[in-house]
Write a protein that holds these residues in place. Structure first.
Motif, PDB file in Angstrom:
ATOM      1  N   GLU A 173      -0.445  45.958 -43.174  1.00 19.73           N
ATOM      2  CA  GLU A 173      -2.034  45.868 -43.108  1.00 19.73           C
ATOM      3  C   GLU A 173      -2.373  45.468 -41.731  1.00 19.73           C
ATOM      4  O   GLU A 173      -2.169  44.329 -41.245  1.00 19.73           O
ATOM      5  CB  GLU A 173      -2.560  45.199 -44.137  1.00 19.73           C
ATOM      6  CG  GLU A 173      -4.135  44.769 -44.010  1.00 19.73           C
ATOM      7  CD  GLU A 173      -5.083  46.008 -43.874  1.00 19.73           C
ATOM      8  OE1 GLU A 173      -5.393  46.515 -42.898  1.00 19.73           O
ATOM      9  OE2 GLU A 173      -5.172  46.480 -45.160  1.00 19.73           O
ATOM     10  N   ASP A 174      -3.270  46.207 -40.772  1.00 22.56           N
ATOM     11  CA  ASP A 174      -3.264  45.846 -39.432  1.00 22.56           C
ATOM     12  C   ASP A 174      -4.712  44.948 -39.536  1.00 22.56           C
ATOM     13  O   ASP A 174      -5.191  44.496 -38.447  1.00 22.56           O
ATOM     14  CB  ASP A 174      -3.485  46.904 -38.640  1.00 22.56           C
ATOM     15  CG  ASP A 174      -4.692  47.995 -38.822  1.00 22.56           C
ATOM     16  OD1 ASP A 174      -5.041  48.100 -40.138  1.00 22.56           O
ATOM     17  OD2 ASP A 174      -5.321  48.641 -38.097  1.00 22.56           O
ATOM     18  N   ASP A 226      -0.469  57.416 -39.391  1.00 20.56           N
ATOM     19  CA  ASP A 226      -1.069  57.638 -40.175  1.00 20.56           C
ATOM     20  C   ASP A 226      -0.088  57.206 -41.747  1.00 20.56           C
ATOM     21  O   ASP A 226       1.051  57.466 -41.827  1.00 20.56           O
ATOM     22  CB  ASP A 226      -1.454  59.150 -40.802  1.00 20.56           C
ATOM     23  CG  ASP A 226      -2.110  59.430 -41.764  1.00 20.56           C
ATOM     24  OD1 ASP A 226      -3.363  58.826 -41.992  1.00 20.56           O
ATOM     25  OD2 ASP A 226      -1.433  60.154 -42.797  1.00 20.56           O
ATOM     26  N   GLY A 227      -1.013  56.258 -42.563  1.00 19.32           N
ATOM     27  CA  GLY A 227      -0.387  55.919 -43.492  1.00 19.32           C
ATOM     28  C   GLY A 227       0.391  56.848 -44.583  1.00 19.32           C
ATOM     29  O   GLY A 227       1.499  56.563 -45.019  1.00 19.32           O
ATOM     30  N   ILE A 228      -0.281  58.062 -44.512  1.00 24.55           N
ATOM     31  CA  ILE A 228       0.453  59.123 -45.421  1.00 24.55           C
ATOM     32  C   ILE A 228       1.720  59.579 -44.786  1.00 24.55           C
ATOM     33  O   ILE A 228       2.708  59.653 -45.556  1.00 24.55           O
ATOM     34  CB  ILE A 228      -0.456  60.478 -45.507  1.00 24.55           C
ATOM     35  CG1 ILE A 228      -1.678  59.852 -46.358  1.00 24.55           C
ATOM     36  CG2 ILE A 228       0.142  61.483 -46.230  1.00 24.55           C
ATOM     37  CD1 ILE A 228      -1.478  59.657 -47.717  1.00 24.55           C
ATOM     38  N   LEU A 243       0.484  49.428 -48.683  1.00 26.97           N
ATOM     39  CA  LEU A 243       0.275  50.307 -47.455  1.00 26.97           C
ATOM     40  C   LEU A 243      -0.970  50.660 -47.355  1.00 26.97           C
ATOM     41  O   LEU A 243      -1.682  51.586 -48.151  1.00 26.97           O
ATOM     42  CB  LEU A 243       1.114  51.309 -47.607  1.00 26.97           C
ATOM     43  CG  LEU A 243       1.206  52.346 -46.386  1.00 26.97           C
ATOM     44  CD1 LEU A 243       1.618  51.750 -45.143  1.00 26.97           C
ATOM     45  CD2 LEU A 243       2.082  53.692 -46.801  1.00 26.97           C
ATOM     46  N   ASP A 244      -1.736  50.075 -46.100  1.00 23.32           N
ATOM     47  CA  ASP A 244      -2.888  50.774 -45.887  1.00 23.32           C
ATOM     48  C   ASP A 244      -2.672  51.970 -44.895  1.00 23.32           C
ATOM     49  O   ASP A 244      -1.907  52.291 -44.356  1.00 23.32           O
ATOM     50  CB  ASP A 244      -3.399  49.586 -44.811  1.00 23.32           C
ATOM     51  CG  ASP A 244      -4.683  49.913 -44.078  1.00 23.32           C
ATOM     52  OD1 ASP A 244      -5.636  50.466 -44.904  1.00 23.32           O
ATOM     53  OD2 ASP A 244      -5.069  49.608 -42.958  1.00 23.32           O
ATOM     54  N   LEU A 245      -3.665  52.815 -45.139  1.00 25.08           N
ATOM     55  CA  LEU A 245      -3.657  54.082 -44.638  1.00 25.08           C
ATOM     56  C   LEU A 245      -4.103  54.348 -43.141  1.00 25.08           C
ATOM     57  O   LEU A 245      -3.552  55.094 -42.442  1.00 25.08           O
ATOM     58  CB  LEU A 245      -4.534  54.950 -45.518  1.00 25.08           C
ATOM     59  CG  LEU A 245      -3.971  55.390 -46.983  1.00 25.08           C
ATOM     60  CD1 LEU A 245      -4.801  56.591 -47.596  1.00 25.08           C
ATOM     61  CD2 LEU A 245      -2.543  55.908 -46.888  1.00 25.08           C
ATOM     62  N   GLY A 299       2.895  50.695 -38.466  1.00 19.90           N
ATOM     63  CA  GLY A 299       3.858  51.389 -39.176  1.00 19.90           C
ATOM     64  C   GLY A 299       5.223  51.372 -38.933  1.00 19.90           C
ATOM     65  O   GLY A 299       6.359  51.141 -39.673  1.00 19.90           O
ATOM     66  N   GLN A 300       5.697  51.158 -37.579  1.00 20.19           N
ATOM     67  CA  GLN A 300       7.003  50.813 -37.144  1.00 20.19           C
ATOM     68  C   GLN A 300       7.651  49.491 -37.672  1.00 20.19           C
ATOM     69  O   GLN A 300       8.829  49.263 -38.083  1.00 20.19           O
ATOM     70  CB  GLN A 300       7.126  51.066 -35.577  1.00 20.19           C
ATOM     71  CG  GLN A 300       8.627  50.950 -35.151  1.00 20.19           C
ATOM     72  CD  GLN A 300       9.378  52.044 -35.906  1.00 20.19           C
ATOM     73  OE1 GLN A 300       9.149  53.184 -35.917  1.00 20.19           O
ATOM     74  NE2 GLN A 300      10.757  51.310 -36.267  1.00 20.19           N
TER      75      GLN A 300
END
Length: 241
Positions: A8-9, A59-61, A51-53, A34-35
């Protein structure tokens, strides 16, 4: 101690979630990209991923799909987007649950509990007839070679004619239930309860997506399925004859 990875950013939201879960005696690791999430999955080995998108680097997906390609750790999406098509898109990418912000921390804790029970079958089962076997994690005899499908509960492995099939966490849980009661017709509501528990955001369409994906992986001709049959107006059943 159950380990939770929070990707989550948004600093305030991430810190609130982390503080609450830490107070509830979870072990929490929070990252903001993400990384960093991918790296933490390897180093932290979480039991559940939040996981936030909307992430700064991907992209979270996309991240969900990458994680699901090599891990069946439960993934709970946390997002501001409440649209049904976005939920279905996330589930189709391999997510196991979807929470819309803002949400109750108590509900988040409950969703984590459901995910952990599904992922660790030896945990206490929920007191519902349909889900009792799934949660109990009882040993299952390999299926007859006549139909070519094998389900190994201990290894969480689904195979067709000896070839391992990649499945999402939710797809495997559906197959566990269907295998325990071959020929029984399950309504979509029963399948939703099996995967999510009470007050879930999962809907009929999400179940249809999971079944479609399983057919693509199991059937010679997914458009004319032999194993997973549709019972029109009711739901689905597994045919092993």
């Amino acid at each position: 101690m159950t380990k939770i990875l929070v990707i989550e950013d948004e600093k305030i939201i991430g810190e609130m979630i982390s503080m609450y879960l830490t107070d509830e005696e979870f072990s929490v690791c929070r990252v903001e990209s993400g990384q960093e999430g991918i790296d933490a999955i390897s180093s932290f080995a979480p039991d559940v991923i939040l996981l936030d998108l909307m992430l700064p680097d991907m992209d979270g997906i996309e991240l969900c799909e990458k994680v699901r390609a090599y891990s069946d750790t439960p993934i709970i999406i946390i997002s501001m987007n409440s649209k049904v098509n976005e939920r279905v898109r996330a589930l189709n990418a391999g997510a196991d649950d979807y929470l819309v912000k803002p949400f109750s921390m108590q509900e988040l804790k409950a969703r984590i509990g459901v995910a952990v029970r599904r992922y660790k079958p030896s945990a206490p089962a929920a007191e519902t007839d349909v889900r009792a076997y799934v949660a109990a994690g009882a040993a299952m005899e390999p299926m007859s070679a006549n139909h070519g499908i094998t389900l190994d509960l201990q290894k969480r492995l689904l195979a067709v004619h000896g070839q391992p099939i990649d499945t999402t966490f939710s797809e495997f849980e559906l197959m566990k239930l269907l295998f325990q009661y071959p020929g029984r017709v399950f309504t979509r509501d029963e399948l939703i309860n099996t995967l999510r528990g009470i007050d879930s955001y999962v809907n009929d369409r999400a179940i249809d997506v999971h079944i479609t994906n399983l057919r693509k992986k199991l059937e010679l001709n997914p458009k004319e399925p032999h194993f997973i049959k549709t019972v029109w107006g009711v739901g689905y059943k597994l045919n092993l004859e």
